[in-house]
Design an enzyme around this catalytic site. Sequence first.
Site, mmCIF file in Angstrom:
data_model
loop_
_atom_site.group_PDB
_atom_site.id
_atom_site.type_symbol
_atom_site.label_atom_id
_atom_site.label_comp_id
_atom_site.label_asym_id
_atom_site.label_seq_id
_atom_site.Cartn_x
_atom_site.Cartn_y
_atom_site.Cartn_z
ATOM 1 N N CYS A 138 19.948 2.775 12.137
ATOM 2 C CA CYS A 138 18.676 3.186 11.530
ATOM 3 C C CYS A 138 17.998 2.066 10.748
ATOM 4 O O CYS A 138 16.813 1.772 10.945
ATOM 5 C CB CYS A 138 18.868 4.426 10.668
ATOM 6 N N HIS A 169 20.099 7.185 5.432
ATOM 7 C CA HIS A 169 19.331 7.131 6.676
ATOM 8 C C HIS A 169 17.873 6.775 6.370
ATOM 9 O O HIS A 169 17.367 7.058 5.283
ATOM 10 C CB HIS A 169 19.390 8.474 7.409
ATOM 11 N N HIS A 180 12.891 6.887 14.607
ATOM 12 C CA HIS A 180 14.137 6.469 13.978
ATOM 13 C C HIS A 180 15.254 6.393 15.008
ATOM 14 O O HIS A 180 15.143 6.909 16.117
ATOM 15 C CB HIS A 180 14.518 7.418 12.827
#
Length: 376
Positions: free
Chosen positions: A291, A339, A351
């Site tokens: 990520c 994240h 993402h």
Amino acid sequence: MPSHRKPRTRIGTTAPALGVTTAALASVSLLAQSADAAPAGPKPSIEEVQKKVDDLYRQADLATQKYDAAKEATAAQRAKADALLDQVAAGTAKLNDTRRVIGSYAAAQYRDGGVTPTMTLLFSDDPQAFFDRNQLMGRLSDEQHRTLSTFESQRAANAKKRAEASRSLAALTTSQQTLRAGKQDVQTKLAAARTLLSTLTAQEKARLAAIEKKKQDEAERQAAELAAQQAAAAAKKKATPPAGHAPSSPSSPSAPSAPATTKAAKALAFARAQMGKPYVWGATGPASYDCSGLTQAAWKAAGVDLPRTTWDQVKTGTRVATADLQPGDLVFFYDDISHVGMYIGNGMMIHAPHSGAYVREESIYYMPIYGSVRPA
């Protein structure tokens, strides 16, 4: 590489593969054995399975960020150790050159009648001889005096550098151990998630997919609400010009999803071009990403250098409220900030989700939002 240096074993810098390691399999096997030994309990519901899998993926995300941080620290420590060893090598070469000059003085004295006590003391490493050597310094020529002083300074400086290099190598060993432990932690979490999913029947997997779809639908509904709110706010701002300015033409309202800056547009274009590439923990492209690796690479393409981990990226740029998000902004998730995704407008983001998934668009409400920043 200088001739004095021996190559050291290095940890690979390529992105780790998705395969399960022997250590991870052993961990799962031990868990299974423990489960067999314990009395069989009721089978978990699909909702419980989904919650457990999501939690394992989140733990893997967190472990990945720790791994990324350790990887950076290891690279920095290795570079520092290499630089120190190069300095020690250069210092040793200079020291040897000076020693040869002093040796030439001794050779000359030998040719003239043998090695004198002065030269004997010059070559002595005995600290007790230092005082006597200082007394004899007055008997040397100016050139010999300067050479000996240089030798003493070089020897002291090189000893200091050697000690510093030794400490740096010890720190490098610690960083490498942390890196290996982080790698095993991620692999263990992912192996546990895969093992749990593998126990489901086809019917249970279908039910799990239905639960997942319901979760996505709710997240997209919230995204649509945000998009409507942002559009209304943009229209209101358009209709209320600053004092002293004529209202702009209503025929061409600015789209709420348009990137605010050229840099944001470039970052967003890069992120879009990565759609469909696999998530691989620890990866920074170009074939795969985790990520924070994706967001770092996207903004780098726009000329903005972001740190490697989510914990550092969240400290970069300007904090913005969810209602004020613009395309290119970074949205961070969970209380542990494990994240990150890039906002693209209309409540959506691009993402790299988790292991086994691919870079994709998703509602920012799919996960609990921690906060957002605008890098530039």
